[in-house]
Design a protein around this motif. Structure first.
Motif, PDB file in Angstrom:
ATOM      1  N   GLU A 256       0.842  -1.212   0.000  1.00 47.79           N
ATOM      2  CA  GLU A 256       0.000   0.000   0.000  1.00 47.79           C
ATOM      3  C   GLU A 256       0.873   1.257   0.000  1.00 47.79           C
ATOM      4  OE1 GLU A 256      -3.785  -1.961   2.426  1.00 47.79           O
ATOM      5  OE2 GLU A 256      -2.506  -0.469   3.399  1.00 47.79           O
ATOM      6  N   ASP A 257       1.951   1.203   0.796  1.00 45.91           N
ATOM      7  CA  ASP A 257       2.866   2.360   0.831  1.00 45.91           C
ATOM      8  C   ASP A 257       3.525   2.572  -0.529  1.00 45.91           C
ATOM      9  OD1 ASP A 257       2.220   2.721   3.437  1.00 45.91           O
ATOM     10  OD2 ASP A 257       3.994   1.701   4.245  1.00 45.91           O
ATOM     11  N   LEU A 258       3.892   1.445  -1.181  1.00 47.31           N
ATOM     12  CA  LEU A 258       4.504   1.565  -2.513  1.00 47.31           C
ATOM     13  C   LEU A 258       3.495   2.083  -3.536  1.00 47.31           C
ATOM     14  CD1 LEU A 258       6.703  -1.675  -2.628  1.00 47.31           C
ATOM     15  CD2 LEU A 258       7.515   0.683  -2.601  1.00 47.31           C
ATOM     16  N   ASP A 259       2.232   1.677  -3.370  1.00 50.80           N
ATOM     17  CA  ASP A 259       1.197   2.180  -4.286  1.00 50.80           C
ATOM     18  C   ASP A 259       1.037   3.698  -4.155  1.00 50.80           C
ATOM     19  OD1 ASP A 259       0.754  -0.286  -5.294  1.00 50.80           O
ATOM     20  OD2 ASP A 259      -1.023  -0.726  -4.085  1.00 50.80           O
ATOM     21  N   LYS A 260       1.160   4.186  -2.925  1.00 46.06           N
ATOM     22  CA  LYS A 260       1.074   5.646  -2.734  1.00 46.06           C
ATOM     23  C   LYS A 260       2.248   6.344  -3.436  1.00 46.06           C
ATOM     24  CE  LYS A 260      -1.347   5.351   1.667  1.00 46.06           C
ATOM     25  NZ  LYS A 260      -1.188   5.403   3.141  1.00 46.06           N
ATOM     26  N   ILE A 261       3.419   5.729  -3.314  1.00 46.61           N
ATOM     27  CA  ILE A 261       4.585   6.302  -4.008  1.00 46.61           C
ATOM     28  C   ILE A 261       4.375   6.254  -5.519  1.00 46.61           C
ATOM     29  CG2 ILE A 261       7.038   5.908  -4.488  1.00 46.61           C
ATOM     30  CD1 ILE A 261       7.339   5.023  -1.593  1.00 46.61           C
ATOM     31  N   SER A 262       3.779   5.153  -5.982  1.00 47.24           N
ATOM     32  CA  SER A 262       3.537   5.013  -7.417  1.00 47.24           C
ATOM     33  C   SER A 262       2.640   6.136  -7.937  1.00 47.24           C
ATOM     34  CB  SER A 262       2.908   3.644  -7.707  1.00 47.24           C
ATOM     35  OG  SER A 262       2.618   3.502  -9.059  1.00 47.24           O
ATOM     36  N   GLU A 263       1.642   6.530  -7.137  1.00 47.48           N
ATOM     37  CA  GLU A 263       0.755   7.626  -7.536  1.00 47.48           C
ATOM     38  C   GLU A 263       1.562   8.887  -7.872  1.00 47.48           C
ATOM     39  OE1 GLU A 263      -2.440   8.092  -7.982  1.00 47.48           O
ATOM     40  OE2 GLU A 263      -3.085   6.030  -7.574  1.00 47.48           O
ATOM     41  N   ASP A 264       2.629   9.113  -7.080  1.00 46.87           N
ATOM     42  CA  ASP A 264       3.425  10.340  -7.266  1.00 46.87           C
ATOM     43  C   ASP A 264       4.547  10.171  -8.283  1.00 46.87           C
ATOM     44  OD1 ASP A 264       1.870  11.488  -5.283  1.00 46.87           O
ATOM     45  OD2 ASP A 264       3.217  10.838  -3.681  1.00 46.87           O
ATOM     46  N   TRP A 265       5.088   8.946  -8.388  1.00 43.13           N
ATOM     47  CA  TRP A 265       6.334   8.772  -9.130  1.00 43.13           C
ATOM     48  C   TRP A 265       6.203   8.007 -10.444  1.00 43.13           C
ATOM     49  CZ3 TRP A 265      11.091  10.795  -8.269  1.00 43.13           C
ATOM     50  CH2 TRP A 265      11.302  11.429  -7.035  1.00 43.13           C
ATOM     51  N   TYR A 266       5.091   7.340 -10.644  1.00 43.48           N
ATOM     52  CA  TYR A 266       5.019   6.412 -11.778  1.00 43.48           C
ATOM     53  C   TYR A 266       5.283   7.110 -13.123  1.00 43.48           C
ATOM     54  CZ  TYR A 266       3.474   2.515 -14.642  1.00 43.48           C
ATOM     55  OH  TYR A 266       3.430   1.505 -15.551  1.00 43.48           O
ATOM     56  N   VAL A 267       4.627   8.245 -13.348  1.00 50.76           N
ATOM     57  CA  VAL A 267       4.804   8.954 -14.631  1.00 50.76           C
ATOM     58  C   VAL A 267       6.261   9.364 -14.807  1.00 50.76           C
ATOM     59  CG1 VAL A 267       4.166  11.020 -15.912  1.00 50.76           C
ATOM     60  CG2 VAL A 267       2.426   9.735 -14.675  1.00 50.76           C
ATOM     61  N   THR A 268       6.863   9.854 -13.714  1.00 49.82           N
ATOM     62  CA  THR A 268       8.269  10.277 -13.787  1.00 49.82           C
ATOM     63  C   THR A 268       9.172   9.101 -14.143  1.00 49.82           C
ATOM     64  OG1 THR A 268       7.855  11.954 -12.111  1.00 49.82           O
ATOM     65  CG2 THR A 268      10.142  11.337 -12.484  1.00 49.82           C
ATOM     66  N   LEU A 269       8.928   7.966 -13.501  1.00 49.58           N
ATOM     67  CA  LEU A 269       9.776   6.795 -13.746  1.00 49.58           C
ATOM     68  C   LEU A 269       9.655   6.294 -15.180  1.00 49.58           C
ATOM     69  CD1 LEU A 269       9.020   4.967 -10.395  1.00 49.58           C
ATOM     70  CD2 LEU A 269      11.267   5.739 -11.115  1.00 49.58           C
ATOM     71  N   VAL A 270       8.422   6.255 -15.706  1.00 47.10           N
ATOM     72  CA  VAL A 270       8.225   5.776 -17.085  1.00 47.10           C
ATOM     73  C   VAL A 270       8.884   6.748 -18.073  1.00 47.10           C
ATOM     74  CG1 VAL A 270       6.514   5.337 -18.886  1.00 47.10           C
ATOM     75  CG2 VAL A 270       6.115   4.505 -16.564  1.00 47.10           C
ATOM     76  N   ALA A 271       8.657   8.045 -17.852  1.00 49.94           N
ATOM     77  CA  ALA A 271       9.246   9.042 -18.755  1.00 49.94           C
ATOM     78  C   ALA A 271      10.772   8.996 -18.693  1.00 49.94           C
ATOM     79  CB  ALA A 271       8.738  10.435 -18.382  1.00 49.94           C
ATOM     80  N   LEU A 272      11.299   8.820 -17.481  1.00 52.19           N
ATOM     81  CA  LEU A 272      12.757   8.767 -17.345  1.00 52.19           C
ATOM     82  C   LEU A 272      13.324   7.503 -17.989  1.00 52.19           C
ATOM     83  CD1 LEU A 272      15.177  10.224 -16.232  1.00 52.19           C
ATOM     84  CD2 LEU A 272      14.860   9.059 -14.047  1.00 52.19           C
ATOM     85  N   LYS A 273      12.576   6.413 -17.889  1.00 53.49           N
ATOM     86  CA  LYS A 273      13.007   5.167 -18.544  1.00 53.49           C
ATOM     87  C   LYS A 273      13.161   5.392 -20.058  1.00 53.49           C
ATOM     88  CE  LYS A 273      11.316   0.571 -19.672  1.00 53.49           C
ATOM     89  NZ  LYS A 273      10.164  -0.345 -19.613  1.00 53.49           N
ATOM     90  N   GLU A 274      12.161   6.054 -20.658  1.00 47.05           N
ATOM     91  CA  GLU A 274      12.223   6.301 -22.101  1.00 47.05           C
ATOM     92  C   GLU A 274      13.326   7.310 -22.433  1.00 47.05           C
ATOM     93  OE1 GLU A 274       8.329   7.453 -23.315  1.00 47.05           O
ATOM     94  OE2 GLU A 274       7.438   5.514 -22.848  1.00 47.05           O
ATOM     95  N   TYR A 275      13.449   8.337 -21.599  1.00 47.32           N
ATOM     96  CA  TYR A 275      14.448   9.369 -21.881  1.00 47.32           C
ATOM     97  C   TYR A 275      15.867   8.786 -21.823  1.00 47.32           C
ATOM     98  CZ  TYR A 275      17.235  13.596 -21.365  1.00 47.32           C
ATOM     99  OH  TYR A 275      18.176  14.567 -21.530  1.00 47.32           O
ATOM    100  N   LEU A 276      16.125   7.985 -20.791  1.00 46.23           N
ATOM    101  CA  LEU A 276      17.465   7.395 -20.657  1.00 46.23           C
ATOM    102  C   LEU A 276      17.748   6.426 -21.805  1.00 46.23           C
ATOM    103  CD1 LEU A 276      17.506   6.777 -16.800  1.00 46.23           C
ATOM    104  CD2 LEU A 276      18.853   8.454 -18.059  1.00 46.23           C
ATOM    105  N   ALA A 277      16.730   5.650 -22.187  1.00 48.76           N
ATOM    106  CA  ALA A 277      16.911   4.709 -23.310  1.00 48.76           C
ATOM    107  C   ALA A 277      17.249   5.467 -24.585  1.00 48.76           C
ATOM    108  CB  ALA A 277      15.643   3.879 -23.494  1.00 48.76           C
ATOM    109  N   ASP A 278      16.574   6.597 -24.794  1.00 46.09           N
ATOM    110  CA  ASP A 278      16.841   7.385 -26.006  1.00 46.09           C
ATOM    111  C   ASP A 278      18.242   8.002 -25.976  1.00 46.09           C
ATOM    112  OD1 ASP A 278      14.354   6.733 -26.842  1.00 46.09           O
ATOM    113  OD2 ASP A 278      13.415   8.618 -26.256  1.00 46.09           O
ATOM    114  N   ARG A 279      18.633   8.492 -24.805  1.00 45.62           N
ATOM    115  CA  ARG A 279      19.985   9.074 -24.707  1.00 45.62           C
ATOM    116  C   ARG A 279      21.047   8.005 -24.977  1.00 45.62           C
ATOM    117  NH1 ARG A 279      20.842  13.766 -21.326  1.00 45.62           N
ATOM    118  NH2 ARG A 279      23.072  13.279 -21.486  1.00 45.62           N
ATOM    119  N   ILE A 280      20.843   6.830 -24.431  1.00 49.14           N
ATOM    120  CA  ILE A 280      21.820   5.745 -24.633  1.00 49.14           C
ATOM    121  C   ILE A 280      21.864   5.345 -26.109  1.00 49.14           C
ATOM    122  CG2 ILE A 280      22.301   3.320 -24.103  1.00 49.14           C
ATOM    123  CD1 ILE A 280      21.039   3.895 -21.304  1.00 49.14           C
ATOM    124  N   GLU A 281      20.675   5.277 -26.733  1.00 46.31           N
ATOM    125  CA  GLU A 281      20.642   4.911 -28.155  1.00 46.31           C
ATOM    126  C   GLU A 281      21.378   5.948 -29.001  1.00 46.31           C
ATOM    127  OE1 GLU A 281      16.776   4.444 -29.828  1.00 46.31           O
ATOM    128  OE2 GLU A 281      17.561   3.810 -31.767  1.00 46.31           O
TER     129      GLU A 281
END
Length: 672
Positions: A256-281
């Protein structure tokens, strides 16, 4: 159809290199070429760009950050609210221009917020998994262990042995007596259907020898967790049960605590995942580029209708410091041009065929339209049934609804659903032609069958010269006029001629376009041979009055066709032309498979009707329904495979050339 591609060269100041690369990635239309593999005077003065130590270090850091970010993301469930693509895009853009230190700081902040919870969650999950495995084992041993009286100088070992190997316990007992000089005792009992448990009690001074013996015999010992190893089995079991009751609520709280964090961080984490992948590529692509003096050079291909847009964007952003030039490709470069497809909506679903083979080579004709025409015809011819078609339509709409609900981006399921939709429509049309609705169910319900099983009502439109009726529906009329079966076979053969003939015409056009005279003559030879067969059999089965003319003319056409194919393709070409007759016969399977489906459908109805009236009607309906479901499943599978085979083997082999280079634009990972 294949997109027209343009070969482009982008030249700019080295100081703008990474900004240009980011712009090209945003545009997502350029298929990069590896300039280090290019030969010729155009590339002679260019040096390949290299990853200097600073860039290597940056790439390593980015990979490390991506790994840490993705590890956190994998532990978080998506939030319950819908995350839109626009949110991710906005967050992605917020990363552009940030330094590595800023991004690194952000990842550290993520880790700080989640590390303890994730570690605690892992600990709980591992302990829960471990104890869950011990609990049933201890429970098996416990009833036996409770009979053993523990003393200070004695220790014990528990064993679990499969029922079929229980004789081994006698051997173990004898060996144990030898090792301990009979200072031991063995208790054993069957604890469930497949397992025997045994507890070996022996003096502690023989502990090492006993354990060594058991290890050499590869016996399955029951080992308690290290923290419980000194405790009696009853206490160990009690402690395990206590922990198994305590862990789930704790685990729920952590999640439940992680789900609360996900509410705040999920979009950031997904966007950062794509951004880092693009920079590496981007960094990985650097060795593909060239440099000369103070400028960089990027070469590649892009759809011709995207060139102006790319040029305009580069001009707007870099004000003449970066130039995009459309180059005239050499013949060798055209051979390496990437293939990209853009077909109309009705044809696009049939691009699924390129999941089995590579798309056609650039510069050749895209045969997807041919598959879009013939695949549904072949499918419908084999599974022509209005009832089955309605079932397939229902399956398609259910599948599309599920895909929408899950927001699936699976290209495979999208294409499959659309192909099935088109094929179900074809199946309905052929079903109408055959007047099939779950076999002869409609005819039975309307009472249009006599005692012999023949249709009473026939839509007879006329009679042949021999006095036999013809009309609609075809298969039903055929009960009164067997000649219509022959007509259906002729229709099958004509479908084959049209299918293969179309493929040969494409091959002929490709040969002419590429000025490959021998290739064109080979395909013309095949085509002439097929047409010769049509003329011959047209005289035999069709216009018999012209038989004396059509036979020799057809024979000459066929022989000339073999000659041309032999001239164009050598001995193999001539032989292949002659074997084309066998390819045409392959289409007869359409009729056989269709007939088998009709027979199974009618058997289902006949069997269901055998259950009689009253309550047995329901049983009859269930039996008939099950057989129809089986028939539909077979009906989808077999026509699909046969249609694929006829397209890939009988048609494509006549002209098709696969590409080695599929268009893969350099673009952002989230830009699909």
């Amino acid at each position: 159809m294949l997109l027209t591609m343009s070969k482009v060269e982008i030249v700019g100041l080295k100081s703008l290199f990474f900004q240009v690369l980011e712009t090209l990635q945003d545009l997502g239309t350029l298929h990069l070429e590896d300039i280090t593999k290019k030969k010729g005077p155009r590339y002679a003065d260019l040096l390949p760009m290299e990853m200097d130590p600073a860039l290597e270090e940056e790439r390593n850091l980015l990979q490390n950050l991506a790994m840490r970010n993705n590890a956190i993301l994998s532990e978080l469930a998506p939030p319950e609210r819908k995350v839109t693509r626009a949110e991710i895009e906005e967050k992605y853009r917020s990363f552009q221009g940030k330094t590595l230190a800023e991004i690194s700081s952000m990842v550290e902040e993520e880790e700080k917020a989640t590390r303890e919870l994730i570690n605690y969650k892992h600990e709980l999950e591992v302990e829960l998994s471990r104890l869950s495995k011990y609990e049933p084992i201890i429970k098996k041993v416990y009833p036996l262990a409770s009979k053993v009286t523990a003393t200070e100088n004695y220790t014990s070992v528990a064993l679990l042995v499969e029922e079929r190997y229980k004789q081994v316990l006698e051997y173990i007992e004898k060996e144990l007596e030898k090792i301990t000089s009979k200072q031991c005792e063995v208790f054993s009992a069957r604890v469930d259907e497949n397992t025997h448990a045994a507890i070996l009690v022996f003096h502690k001074r023989y502990s090492e020898q006993v354990h060594n013996f058991l290890a050499t015999e590869n016996v399955n010992q029951v080992r308690l967790p290290s923290e419980l190893s000194d405790k009696p089995y009853d206490e160990a079991l009690k402690e395990i049960e206590t922990r198994l009751n305590e862990i789930p609520p704790k685990l729920r709280k952590v999640r439940e605590d992680l789900d609360k964090i996900s509410e705040d961080w999920y979009v950031t984490l997904v966007a950062l995942k794509e951004y880092l992948a693009d920079r590496i590529e981007s960094l990985n692509a650097i060795p593909k580029f060239g440099q000369s003096g103070h400028v960089f050079v990027i070469t590649g291909w892009m759809p011709s209708d995207k060139v102006e847009e790319a040029r305009r964007v580069l001009e707007q952003k870099f004000a003449g410091k970066v130039e995009l030039t459309e180059m005239a490709p050499t013949h060798e470069e055209l051979e390496e041009a990437p293939t990209a497809l853009r077909n109309p909506a009705a044809v696009r679903p049939f691009e699924f065929i390129y999941m089995l083979i590579n798309p056609p080579k650039y510069g050749h004709i895209d045969p997807t339209f041919l598959v879009a025409i013939f695949f549904p015809i072949l499918f419908g011819f084999m599974l022509g049934d209005m009832g089955y078609a309605l079932v397939l339509l229902g399956v398609v709409f259910l599948m599309k609804r599920l895909l929408r609900k899950r927001e699936s981006r699976s290209l495979f399921f999208e294409l499959f659903a659309n192909v099935l939709l088109i094929c179900s429509l074809s199946s309905f049309v052929f079903g109408l032609l055959y007047f099939e609705f779950f076999g002869d169910l409609l005819i039975r319900l309307l009472g249009w069958k006599d005692a012999a099983g023949h249709m009473v009502v026939k839509w007879v439109w006329g009679h042949t010269s021999s006095g036999k009726p013809w009309g609609w529906p075809l298969e039903r009329i055929a009960q009164a006029n067997p000649d219509l079966f022959k007509l259906l076979l002729i229709v099958v053969a004509l479908i084959g001629v049209l299918h293969m003939g179309s493929a040969l015409v494409i091959g002929l056009i490709d040969g002419i376009r590429h000025r490959d005279r021998k290739h064109a003559l080979e395909k013309l030879g095949y085509l002439l041979f097929v047409l010769g067969l049509v003329v011959i059999f047209g005289g035999v089965w069709g216009i018999k009055s012209l038989k004396s003319v059509t036979m020799p003319v057809g024979a000459v056409m066929a022989v000339v066709g073999i000659g041309l194919a032999g001239y164009g393709g050598g001995f193999g070409g001539g032989l292949e032309a002659a074997l084309t007759f066998g390819n045409l016969l392959s289409y007869a399977r359409l009729y056989g498979i269709g007939l088998a489906s009709v027979i199974l459908a009618e058997v289902a109805n006949e069997l269901g009707a055998e259950f009689g009236g009253g309550a047995m009607v329901f049983l009859g309906v269930i039996v008939a329904a099950l057989l129809h479901v089986l028939n539909i499943a077979l009906g989808v599978l077999s026509p699909s495979i046969q249609s694929l085979r006829l397209n890939l083997v009988e048609s494509f082999t006549k002209f098709y050339k696969e590409t080695d280079v599929v268009y893969k634009p350099f673009k952002r990972s989230g830009g699909e």
